[in-house]
Design a protein around this motif. Structure first.
Motif, PDB file in Angstrom:
ATOM      1  N   GLY A   1       0.833  -1.206   0.000  1.00 26.39           N
ATOM      2  CA  GLY A   1       0.000   0.000   0.000  1.00 26.39           C
ATOM      3  C   GLY A   1       0.862   1.248   0.000  1.00 26.39           C
ATOM      4  O   GLY A   1       2.079   1.189   0.205  1.00 26.39           O
TER       5      GLY A   1
ATOM      6  N   THR B   1      -4.773   7.240   1.386  1.00 17.65           N
ATOM      7  CA  THR B   1      -4.214   5.889   1.496  1.00 17.65           C
ATOM      8  C   THR B   1      -4.785   4.978   0.416  1.00 17.65           C
ATOM      9  O   THR B   1      -5.994   4.988   0.161  1.00 17.65           O
ATOM     10  N   GLN B   2      -3.904   4.217  -0.210  1.00 19.44           N
ATOM     11  CA  GLN B   2      -4.300   3.222  -1.203  1.00 19.44           C
ATOM     12  C   GLN B   2      -3.754   1.864  -0.761  1.00 19.44           C
ATOM     13  O   GLN B   2      -2.549   1.678  -0.629  1.00 19.44           O
ATOM     14  N   ILE B   3      -4.665   0.911  -0.506  1.00 17.71           N
ATOM     15  CA  ILE B   3      -4.275  -0.413  -0.030  1.00 17.71           C
ATOM     16  C   ILE B   3      -4.645  -1.452  -1.082  1.00 17.71           C
ATOM     17  O   ILE B   3      -5.786  -1.476  -1.561  1.00 17.71           O
TER      18      ILE B   3
END
Length: 690
Positions: A409, A425-427
């Motif tokens: 991420g 946030t990018q997971i």
């Protein structure tokens, strides 16, 4: 046809010399068994159920000492490129598609420490050739032990583990186009300590205009042994690398003046006007502790960190990156008590890594940083846990099963112009990467193997936030399954080794680089790629090393790669490229070499590389022509005293004066594909060891 003739000439010459040479078995020197450490502990290469290639210190010494390129290209399935001095690209089985420069899609380790950062980038070009003491390449995706990758794994040894003597070394070489390379090193071994230090400086003006490079490099390692078999290593390096980037040319420009840099147009200034170059100052270090808890339990625990100061005045902008990476890797090894017909071993471990980067783009005013365009913070993290089990039955059947669970991420925010105050946030969804492999020892000298493994590669930080200054949150990971089989065959005295493999890798959701009309880049997922191939490697000491006769050693090496890689359901916004050949990958590559040892420690090394034509764009309307690259090296090794040795050598590269390019720009805007390489050039130097 030249490749066939040249290979036959080498083989024929070797055969004549071998038949004419009287062999004395009692004086022949014993050959060392090649071992592999890539799968967490030493294993004989013969029985490893994977496509693995090993480059030893002896092999490294035969190659030109200013670059890893010719060394790496002796491995079937590997293509290393140097578009201009210092500008490396590395492909394992066709993984160049997403690498305009630098190295992606391949996981690289420095000793036990990851050199690839959490964002997927690897600065291999900061390392000096003379500070590399061994290389292992694990071909095909192998995320079961090493995390996200869909190309392969490269393991670099900074210390020669076969040499435990005290020494001081010094070397100096020079060559055409202003090449100068200096290096010194030392090793001090005491009862419980081994200390190594290397220093080098290299400069090279290059064949083309605006292709100067220099690199200052310092490397140190200290290993302390305690409690019997336990040890702790502290190691690291500092590199100050700078190289100019001349840029790609059109075919007409390359024909008119292959030494020229990319010229200016009415719309875009050229490389010289913009002072296009890269400066990379990298500090890297870590510690590795090996603890033998019991006779059957061992633990490896490593921590590391890196700081990168990266500056790139480019045609369209002026980029500055400050990257801070830190992480850890640990695993346990459990070994069962060997029985007559059964042995087993298991590993369990984890790796965690985080890279915090300030990615800043400014205007480029003739090589001077101008006003800010976009200032971003991108923090990338990845970690995975892994487990592996292997067993050997009846001393013939070897079975391995391994898997890792991968997490990835990133967080990002724009400092300018949007002045964001919080991170987004990018997971990614956690992914399992399994591997199943087996080998069967049909005879003592013939082993068949087969394996299946899953590849998975997340977008790198340079792809998430490319030169168009837009953070691409829609970019997904690429993935696929690799199936392969092969065999290894050796002679009783290990003077011959034949290694062959056939594989099929189907890559889905491929990450692909695209360019805007203004030459800024962005990345997208564009479909699938079908990658069947065959790789063959042969090494044979026709005359084993001896102290008698006119020919005191004769070795023949042959590497052959067939890659029929094509696009499947693969397209851009307007066009499908299904069935077209994969860009950047030649259909076949053959590398043949011969090493001859003479009396008085004279030696000769000759190598021929045939590379077929290379598709340069997805439509397959432009190809780089095939080439035959011949290099030769002759040297004299003289013993000055019981301990001191002198090696004087001279060599020639591109003996046939071929017009070729060792690293073209793929899918280039304006058809500026070509980066012409040097014509015939020479070098000479010496190494001394006390």
């Amino acid at each position: 046809m030249f490749k066939i003739y040249f290979t036959l000439v080498l083989i024929f010459a070797a055969g004549i010399v071998a038949s004419a040479q009287s062999k004395k078995a009692d004086t022949a020197k014993k050959l060392n068994t090649v071992t592999v450490r890539g799968y967490l502990s030493d294993q004989p290469l013969l029985s490893v159920p994977a496509s693995v290639s090993v480059i030893t210190p002896a092999q490294l010494k035969l190659q030109p000492g200013n670059s890893l390129v010719s060394t790496m290209n002796t491995i079937p399935g590997i293509r290393m490129e140097e578009r201009s001095p210092g500008s490396y690209r590395l492909s394992v089985r066709g993984s160049l598609l997403r690498s305009p420069f630098g190295i992606r899609d391949v996981k690289i380790y420095y000793d036990e420490l990851p050199l690839t950062d959490a964002g997927g980038n690897t600065y291999l070009n900061v390392i000096d050739f003379n500070s590399v003491q061994g290389i292992e390449v694990l071909k095909g995706p192998d995320g079961s032990l090493f995390g996200a990758n869909s190309g392969g794994v490269v393991l670099i040894s900074p210390v020669n583990r076969y040499d435990n003597t005290n020494f001081v070394t010094a070397g100096l070489s020079g060559g055409s186009y202003g090449m100068v390379h200096e290096n010194v090193g030392l090793q001090n071994v005491s009862k419980n300590n081994q200390f190594n230090f290397n220093q080098s400086y290299q400069t090279y003006h290059g064949y083309r205009v605006h292709s100067d490079m220099y690199r200052n490099y310092f490397q140190a390692s200290d290993k302390i042994t305690y409690g019997g078999n336990n040890s702790v290593k502290i190691l690291g390096f500092y590199s100050d690398l700078n190289y100019e980037t001349p840029g790609g040319l059109t075919q007409a420009q390359a024909d008119a003046d292959p030494t020229a840099a990319r010229p200016s147009t009415s719309f875009v200034p050229g490389s010289i006007v913009q002072h296009a170059s890269i400066t990379n100052k990298m500090t890297y270090g870590g510690a590795v502790n090996e603890w033998h808890i019991t006779d059957h339990i061992r633990n490896i625990f490593a921590v590391y960190g890196a700081y990168v100061n990266f500056t790139n005045p480019f045609i369209t902008n002026y980029e500055q990156r400050y990257e801070r990476t830190y992480g850890m890797r640990t695993y346990f090894e459990f070994t069962g008590t060997p029985k007559n017909n059964f042995k087993w071993k298991a590993n369990v471990g984890m790796e965690w890594e985080k890279t915090n980067a300030d990615n800043n783009d400014y205007g480029n005013r003739a090589g001077v940083r101008d006003t800010a365009q976009s200032l971003d913070k991108v923090n990338t993290s990845q970690h995975f846990i892994f487990a592996r089990y292997e067993e050997t039955i009846a001393n013939r059947l070897h079975v391995e099963a391994a898997a890792s669970l991968n997490f990835y991420g990133y967080d990002f925010k724009n400092v300018y112009p949007r002045a964001q105050t919080s991170f987004t946030t990018q997971i990614f969804t956690p992914q399992i990467m399994p591997r199943l492999a087996l080998s069967y020892q049909v005879t003592n000298n013939f082993v068949w193997r087969a394996s299946a493994s899953r590849g998975y590669s997340t977008p790198t930080s340079a792809e998430i936030r490319p030169s168009n200054n837009i953070i691409n949150t829609s970019l997904g990971a690429q993935y696929g399954w690799n199936y392969e089989t092969g065999f290894r065959l050796r002679s009783n005295d290990e003077s011959l080794l034949l290694d062959a493999s056939a594989f099929y890798y189907h890559l889905n959701n491929a990450i692909v680089r695209r360019l805007t009309p203004a030459s800024t880049e962005y990345y997208t997922n564009s479909g699938d790629i079908k990658q069947p191939g065959i790789e063959i490697y042969l090494t044979y000491w026709l005359i084993k090393q001896t102290d008698h006769g006119f020919i005191r050693g004769l070795q023949l090496n042959e590497s052959y790669t067939i890659s029929k890689f094509t696009f499947g359901d693969y397209h851009d916004a307007t066009t499908s490229y299904q069935g077209k050949e994969l860009t950047g990958v030649p259909r076949d590559v053959e590398v043949t070499s011969m090493q001859v040892k003479f009396p008085q420690a004279l030696y000769l090394f000759v190598q021929h590389n045939y590379t077929a034509q290379i598709p340069l764009n997805e439509a397959n309307t432009f190809f780089a022509p095939h080439y035959n690259l011949v290099q030769a090296k002759i040297g004299w090794q003289h013993t000055l005293s019981n301990k001191a040795k002198l090696d004087i050598y001279a060599g020639v590269d591109n003996l046939l004066n071929e017009k070729y390019s060792l690293g073209d720009d793929l899918d280039a805007v304006g058809n500026r594909f070509y980066n012409p390489s040097a014509l015939r050039n020479y070098y000479a130097g010496f190494n001394v060891r006390f």
